[in-house]
Motif scaffolding. Sequence first.
Motif, PDB file in Angstrom:
ATOM      1  N   ARG A   1       0.624  -1.405   0.031  1.00  0.00           N
ATOM      2  CA  ARG A   1      -0.085   0.125   0.112  1.00  0.00           C
ATOM      3  C   ARG A   1       0.766   1.077  -0.028  1.00  0.00           C
ATOM      4  O   ARG A   1       0.572   2.261   0.386  1.00  0.00           O
TER       5      ARG A   1
ATOM      6  N   PHE B   1       2.303   3.860  -2.424  1.00  0.00           N
ATOM      7  CA  PHE B   1       2.038   4.441  -3.687  1.00  0.00           C
ATOM      8  C   PHE B   1       2.926   5.777  -4.052  1.00  0.00           C
ATOM      9  O   PHE B   1       2.465   6.552  -4.872  1.00  0.00           O
TER      10      PHE B   1
ATOM     11  N   HIS C   1      -0.971  -3.263 -13.226  1.00  0.00           N
ATOM     12  CA  HIS C   1      -0.790  -2.039 -12.511  1.00  0.00           C
ATOM     13  C   HIS C   1      -1.443  -0.940 -13.145  1.00  0.00           C
ATOM     14  O   HIS C   1      -2.109  -0.155 -12.666  1.00  0.00           O
TER      15      HIS C   1
ATOM     16  N   ALA D   1      -4.448   1.105 -11.823  1.00  0.00           N
ATOM     17  CA  ALA D   1      -4.324   2.869 -11.533  1.00  0.00           C
ATOM     18  C   ALA D   1      -5.623   3.184 -12.381  1.00  0.00           C
ATOM     19  O   ALA D   1      -6.346   4.480 -11.851  1.00  0.00           O
TER      20      ALA D   1
ATOM     21  N   ASN E   1       0.487   3.841 -14.947  1.00  0.00           N
ATOM     22  CA  ASN E   1       0.262   3.416 -13.532  1.00  0.00           C
ATOM     23  C   ASN E   1       0.267   4.663 -12.493  1.00  0.00           C
ATOM     24  O   ASN E   1       0.277   4.606 -11.506  1.00  0.00           O
ATOM     25  N   GLN E   2       0.181   6.019 -13.286  1.00  0.00           N
ATOM     26  CA  GLN E   2       0.139   7.111 -12.422  1.00  0.00           C
ATOM     27  C   GLN E   2      -1.172   7.976 -12.561  1.00  0.00           C
ATOM     28  O   GLN E   2      -1.756   7.936 -13.422  1.00  0.00           O
TER      29      GLN E   2
ATOM     30  N   PHE F   1       1.419   8.325  -0.282  1.00  0.00           N
ATOM     31  CA  PHE F   1       1.623   8.764  -1.639  1.00  0.00           C
ATOM     32  C   PHE F   1       2.381  10.258  -1.345  1.00  0.00           C
ATOM     33  O   PHE F   1       2.489  10.663  -0.452  1.00  0.00           O
TER      34      PHE F   1
ATOM     35  N   LEU G   1      -0.582   9.271  -7.126  1.00  0.00           N
ATOM     36  CA  LEU G   1      -0.228   7.815  -6.533  1.00  0.00           C
ATOM     37  C   LEU G   1       0.243   6.898  -7.680  1.00  0.00           C
ATOM     38  O   LEU G   1      -0.442   7.112  -8.976  1.00  0.00           O
ATOM     39  N   SER G   2       1.315   6.232  -7.428  1.00  0.00           N
ATOM     40  CA  SER G   2       1.880   5.350  -8.629  1.00  0.00           C
ATOM     41  C   SER G   2       1.560   3.949  -8.183  1.00  0.00           C
ATOM     42  O   SER G   2       1.838   3.386  -6.957  1.00  0.00           O
ATOM     43  N   VAL G   3       1.134   3.095  -8.910  1.00  0.00           N
ATOM     44  CA  VAL G   3       0.904   1.675  -8.701  1.00  0.00           C
ATOM     45  C   VAL G   3       1.917   0.934  -9.138  1.00  0.00           C
ATOM     46  O   VAL G   3       2.305   0.942 -10.628  1.00  0.00           O
TER      47      VAL G   3
ATOM     48  N   THR H   1       0.524  -5.194  -4.657  1.00  0.00           N
ATOM     49  CA  THR H   1      -0.541  -4.449  -4.475  1.00  0.00           C
ATOM     50  C   THR H   1      -1.713  -5.402  -5.169  1.00  0.00           C
ATOM     51  O   THR H   1      -1.538  -5.759  -6.320  1.00  0.00           O
TER      52      THR H   1
END
Length: 454
Positions: free
Chosen positions: A76, A78, A362, A366, A387-388, A414, A427-429, A434
């Motif tokens: 979790r 990010f 991802h 996202a 993914n952003q 994040f 937030l970056s996945v 995750t």
Amino acid sequence: MRSPAAELALIAEADRRAARYLDGVTDARVFPDAGALAGLARFDEPLPDEGLDAASTLALLDEAGSPATAVSNGPRYFGFVVGASLPAAAAAERLAAAWDQCASSFDNSPACATIEKVAARWVLEALDLPRGAAVGFGTSATACAIGALAAARRTLLARQGWNLDEDGLAGAPPVRVVATASAHVTMKKALRLLGFGLSKVEFAPVDDRARVIPEAMPPLDGRTLLCLQAGEVNTGEFDPFAEIVPRARAAGAWVHVDGAFGLWARASRTRRDLTEGVEGADSWTTDGHKWLNTPYDGAMTICRDPQALAGAMNADAAYFTAAPDAQKNLNLEFSRRPRGLPIWAALRTLGRRGVAEMVDRHCAQAARLAEGLRGAGYEVLNRVVLNQVLARAGNDERTIAIREAAQAGGEIWFSPTIWQGRPAFRLSVSSWWTTDADIETAIGVLARLKREIG
Ligand SMILES: *Cc1c(COP(=O)(O)O)cnc(C)c1O
């Protein structure tokens, strides 16, 4: 005197503590609380005159250090585009630590040189870049960019009849730099360090998605080093390579692409189109430690012309012969860890399909995150092609307050950012840990804070 039993007991204890840390990662606070941060004071010791014992050193590291980590190697987190560590990559790193190889060349470490050669081939296949390119495994995309840009400049000068190695920069013909106006801060750092003053760099205007506008680019010629980007850190967007790269190459320019995380879109099924034309560039940089989920610090310089990179980075000594593709001739480091090993292990265990699946997952997560944030009343500022996820809550004060409250809560973490001059968050996945449930947790936290704060 060496005591193998004590040495092995210490390593086993480190492994036990590492396993316990990893076991707790799913439930841990993502960022340390005040108590854990206060515990860091325990490290404030005088340098001992006599060495202290190893077991207590390890215990201190774990007892005061572990609780004060940002749990980026978990589900979790990010922040930035940090990624986590795949088990196979982390395990390879542990074994390699026992080997303690100086992986400069085959003569220094036959095992490492052989494995890194395979890793290099696999990277080119996974990213579908020219199979004859050189791959140097360096510490970071920043360090790798320095190598790539140094190779570019040396080549552009050689084409003008100038020998940079012998004659240096004073009196050299000019090399122009044209770079995307949304270049990452570390690309600017690499350019600065190499002596390309930032006021001399010609920044190419970008659109509201942070992509270079082809029609607005400064003219290119055979003295130009063009720096483009695959994956802008706020929006996740890509420069229109298919339009720009052939033009630049026809003009004789050198094209470098910073793809620290975004280049891995090329390994995916659903996002590959974003990278169309990137294969035409001269050099690329990308990280293992971001989206490929290998441990720090592992990154790659990829150069279409192996001699261009090896010539610039050559560290062959007269007393020593090395293969022309020895890693010491492709990187800043001379003595070095085998940074390609965890990358090899990641690629071997994921396979082509596993890399694609992770990137695609991802990106889908996202997209779901963005949908959840919109549903909760946030303004999502980017298209979420990758993914952003870039977002804001009403006004600047609420945006900052919500981000700070989320960080303090410890369920998710994040990063803040500035987008078009105003505070936003991102937030970056990018962690293999995750799950879809973690994404719902993040949406839940942010939806609650939106109700409470505004
Ligand atoms: C992170 C990043 C870099 C720098 O990479 P390091 O490995 O941290 O040096 C460069 N460019 C972009 C777009 C990045 O996201």
